[in-house]
Design a protein around this motif. Structure first.
Motif, PDB file in Angstrom:
ATOM      1  N   GLN A  42       0.827  -1.200   0.000  1.00  0.00           N
ATOM      2  CA  GLN A  42       0.000   0.000   0.000  1.00  0.00           C
ATOM      3  C   GLN A  42       0.865   1.254   0.000  1.00  0.00           C
ATOM      4  OE1 GLN A  42      -3.354   0.075   2.756  1.00  0.00           O
ATOM      5  NE2 GLN A  42      -3.048  -2.111   3.087  1.00  0.00           N
ATOM      6  N   ARG A  43       1.941   1.244   0.787  1.00  0.00           N
ATOM      7  CA  ARG A  43       2.831   2.401   0.868  1.00  0.00           C
ATOM      8  C   ARG A  43       3.456   2.695  -0.491  1.00  0.00           C
ATOM      9  NH1 ARG A  43       8.033   3.830   1.621  1.00  0.00           N
ATOM     10  NH2 ARG A  43       8.807   1.700   1.583  1.00  0.00           N
ATOM     11  N   VAL A  44       3.931   1.629  -1.164  1.00  0.00           N
ATOM     12  CA  VAL A  44       4.551   1.800  -2.480  1.00  0.00           C
ATOM     13  C   VAL A  44       3.532   2.331  -3.483  1.00  0.00           C
ATOM     14  CG1 VAL A  44       5.563   0.530  -4.422  1.00  0.00           C
ATOM     15  CG2 VAL A  44       6.376   0.111  -2.106  1.00  0.00           C
ATOM     16  N   ALA A  45       2.305   1.811  -3.443  1.00  0.00           N
ATOM     17  CA  ALA A  45       1.260   2.266  -4.373  1.00  0.00           C
ATOM     18  C   ALA A  45       0.915   3.731  -4.130  1.00  0.00           C
ATOM     19  CB  ALA A  45       0.017   1.390  -4.231  1.00  0.00           C
ATOM     20  N   ILE A  46       0.822   4.134  -2.878  1.00  0.00           N
ATOM     21  CA  ILE A  46       0.492   5.524  -2.560  1.00  0.00           C
ATOM     22  C   ILE A  46       1.621   6.450  -2.991  1.00  0.00           C
ATOM     23  CG2 ILE A  46       0.149   7.145  -0.647  1.00  0.00           C
ATOM     24  CD1 ILE A  46      -1.458   4.909   0.745  1.00  0.00           C
ATOM     25  N   LEU A  47       2.857   6.061  -2.707  1.00  0.00           N
ATOM     26  CA  LEU A  47       3.996   6.898  -3.113  1.00  0.00           C
ATOM     27  C   LEU A  47       4.084   7.011  -4.630  1.00  0.00           C
ATOM     28  CD1 LEU A  47       6.726   5.768  -0.552  1.00  0.00           C
ATOM     29  CD2 LEU A  47       5.472   7.934  -0.620  1.00  0.00           C
ATOM     30  N   TYR A  48       3.790   5.923  -5.332  1.00  0.00           N
ATOM     31  CA  TYR A  48       3.798   5.949  -6.792  1.00  0.00           C
ATOM     32  C   TYR A  48       2.745   6.930  -7.308  1.00  0.00           C
ATOM     33  CZ  TYR A  48       3.307   4.417 -11.621  1.00  0.00           C
ATOM     34  OH  TYR A  48       3.219   4.384 -12.985  1.00  0.00           O
ATOM     35  N   ASP A  49       1.539   6.877  -6.735  1.00  0.00           N
ATOM     36  CA  ASP A  49       0.466   7.784  -7.158  1.00  0.00           C
ATOM     37  C   ASP A  49       0.785   9.233  -6.798  1.00  0.00           C
ATOM     38  OD1 ASP A  49      -1.027   5.791  -8.301  1.00  0.00           O
ATOM     39  OD2 ASP A  49      -2.329   5.500  -6.559  1.00  0.00           O
ATOM     40  N   LEU A  50       1.426   9.449  -5.658  1.00  0.00           N
ATOM     41  CA  LEU A  50       1.806  10.809  -5.263  1.00  0.00           C
ATOM     42  C   LEU A  50       2.827  11.396  -6.229  1.00  0.00           C
ATOM     43  CD1 LEU A  50       2.192  10.683  -1.382  1.00  0.00           C
ATOM     44  CD2 LEU A  50       0.592  12.057  -2.688  1.00  0.00           C
ATOM     45  N   ASP A  51       3.804  10.587  -6.613  1.00  0.00           N
ATOM     46  CA  ASP A  51       4.856  11.082  -7.505  1.00  0.00           C
ATOM     47  C   ASP A  51       4.418  11.097  -8.965  1.00  0.00           C
ATOM     48  OD1 ASP A  51       6.515  11.486  -5.333  1.00  0.00           O
ATOM     49  OD2 ASP A  51       7.424   9.502  -5.475  1.00  0.00           O
ATOM     50  N   GLY A  52       3.425  10.271  -9.313  1.00  0.00           N
ATOM     51  CA  GLY A  52       2.950  10.209 -10.690  1.00  0.00           C
ATOM     52  C   GLY A  52       2.226  11.470 -11.118  1.00  0.00           C
ATOM     53  N   GLY A  53       1.504  12.097 -10.184  1.00  0.00           N
ATOM     54  CA  GLY A  53       0.865  13.372 -10.478  1.00  0.00           C
ATOM     55  C   GLY A  53      -0.497  13.294 -11.127  1.00  0.00           C
ATOM     56  N   LYS A  54      -1.020  12.108 -11.428  1.00  0.00           N
ATOM     57  CA  LYS A  54      -2.337  12.038 -12.071  1.00  0.00           C
ATOM     58  C   LYS A  54      -3.448  11.885 -11.042  1.00  0.00           C
ATOM     59  CE  LYS A  54      -1.148  10.320 -16.619  1.00  0.00           C
ATOM     60  NZ  LYS A  54      -1.375   9.291 -17.614  1.00  0.00           N
ATOM     61  N   PRO A  61       2.221  20.672  -2.017  1.00  0.00           N
ATOM     62  CA  PRO A  61       3.508  20.111  -1.578  1.00  0.00           C
ATOM     63  C   PRO A  61       3.557  19.871  -0.068  1.00  0.00           C
ATOM     64  CG  PRO A  61       3.883  21.907  -3.115  1.00  0.00           C
ATOM     65  CD  PRO A  61       2.407  21.884  -2.822  1.00  0.00           C
ATOM     66  N   GLU A  62       2.921  20.734   0.696  1.00  0.00           N
ATOM     67  CA  GLU A  62       2.884  20.565   2.146  1.00  0.00           C
ATOM     68  C   GLU A  62       2.137  19.284   2.530  1.00  0.00           C
ATOM     69  OE1 GLU A  62       0.584  22.686   5.820  1.00  0.00           O
ATOM     70  OE2 GLU A  62       1.524  23.999   4.336  1.00  0.00           O
ATOM     71  N   GLU A  63       0.978  19.058   1.907  1.00  0.00           N
ATOM     72  CA  GLU A  63       0.207  17.843   2.191  1.00  0.00           C
ATOM     73  C   GLU A  63       0.949  16.606   1.703  1.00  0.00           C
ATOM     74  OE1 GLU A  63      -3.526  18.824   0.317  1.00  0.00           O
ATOM     75  OE2 GLU A  63      -4.419  19.319   2.259  1.00  0.00           O
ATOM     76  N   ARG A  64       1.625  16.718   0.570  1.00  0.00           N
ATOM     77  CA  ARG A  64       2.413  15.603   0.039  1.00  0.00           C
ATOM     78  C   ARG A  64       3.494  15.193   1.047  1.00  0.00           C
ATOM     79  NH1 ARG A  64       2.716  14.395  -5.360  1.00  0.00           N
ATOM     80  NH2 ARG A  64       1.832  16.433  -5.768  1.00  0.00           N
TER      81      ARG A  64
END
Length: 161
Positions: A42-54, A61-64
């Motif tokens: 789950q952590r990897v999927a969330i980080l991927y979605d955060l960095d993917g930008g879609k 950026p603060e919330e990220r």
């Protein structure tokens, strides 16, 4: 004839409902759930979605950074104790609070990042155009337009006095 049309409409409605249910899972925001798949997945999927930008294009950026910090704290807590069962009640409460923080930020960012397309006719043309904006972009445009209108009304009222 009526029964045939009604039956075909019901079948079409059922197919449409299934398509909406299936298509909703593709770009939907993820929620952190420690009871489901492994936390690392789950952590990897969330980080991927955060960095993917879609999926979370409207996240600040603060919330990220808050989400990434909370994920790191949860990861550390799970690794230091042998899973959730080995945690103290205080550690469980901290993990739960971090989980709720992540879920609230990602849910709001996912809803704001949803793309909404409308077909509009441009003034002076009979050809409709498609305009696609995120929910947050639409809200910003509406708020900016309201602010400009209020400002112009103040200027007009001052000029009449």
């Amino acid at each position: 004839m009526y029964k045939v049309v009604l039956g075909s409409m019901l079948a079409l409605a059922a197919l449409t409902a299934n398509a909406k249910i299936d298509s909703g899972n593709d770009g939907a925001p993820k929620k952190l759930n420690l009871g489901g798949a492994s936390f690392e997945e789950q952590r990897v999927a969330i980080l991927y979605d955060l960095d993917g930008g879609k999926v979370y294009s409207e996240i600040t950026p603060e919330e990220r950074s808050k989400v990434k910090e909370a994920l790191a704290r949860i990861s550390g807590a799970l690794q230091s104790s042998s899973g959730v069962q080995g945690m103290t009640d205080e550690a469980k409460a901290r993990v739960f609070n971090d989980q709720e923080l992540i879920n609230s930020i990602l849910t709001r960012a996912g809803e704001d990042s949803r793309l909404v397309c409308t077909r509009e006719k441009v003034v002076g043309s009979h050809r409709p155009t498609t305009q696609c904006l995120t929910v947050a972009e639409r809200r910003r445009i509406r708020e900016n337009d309201q602010r400009n209108l209020q400002q112009k009304n103040r200027i007009i009222l001052r000029g009449n006095n």
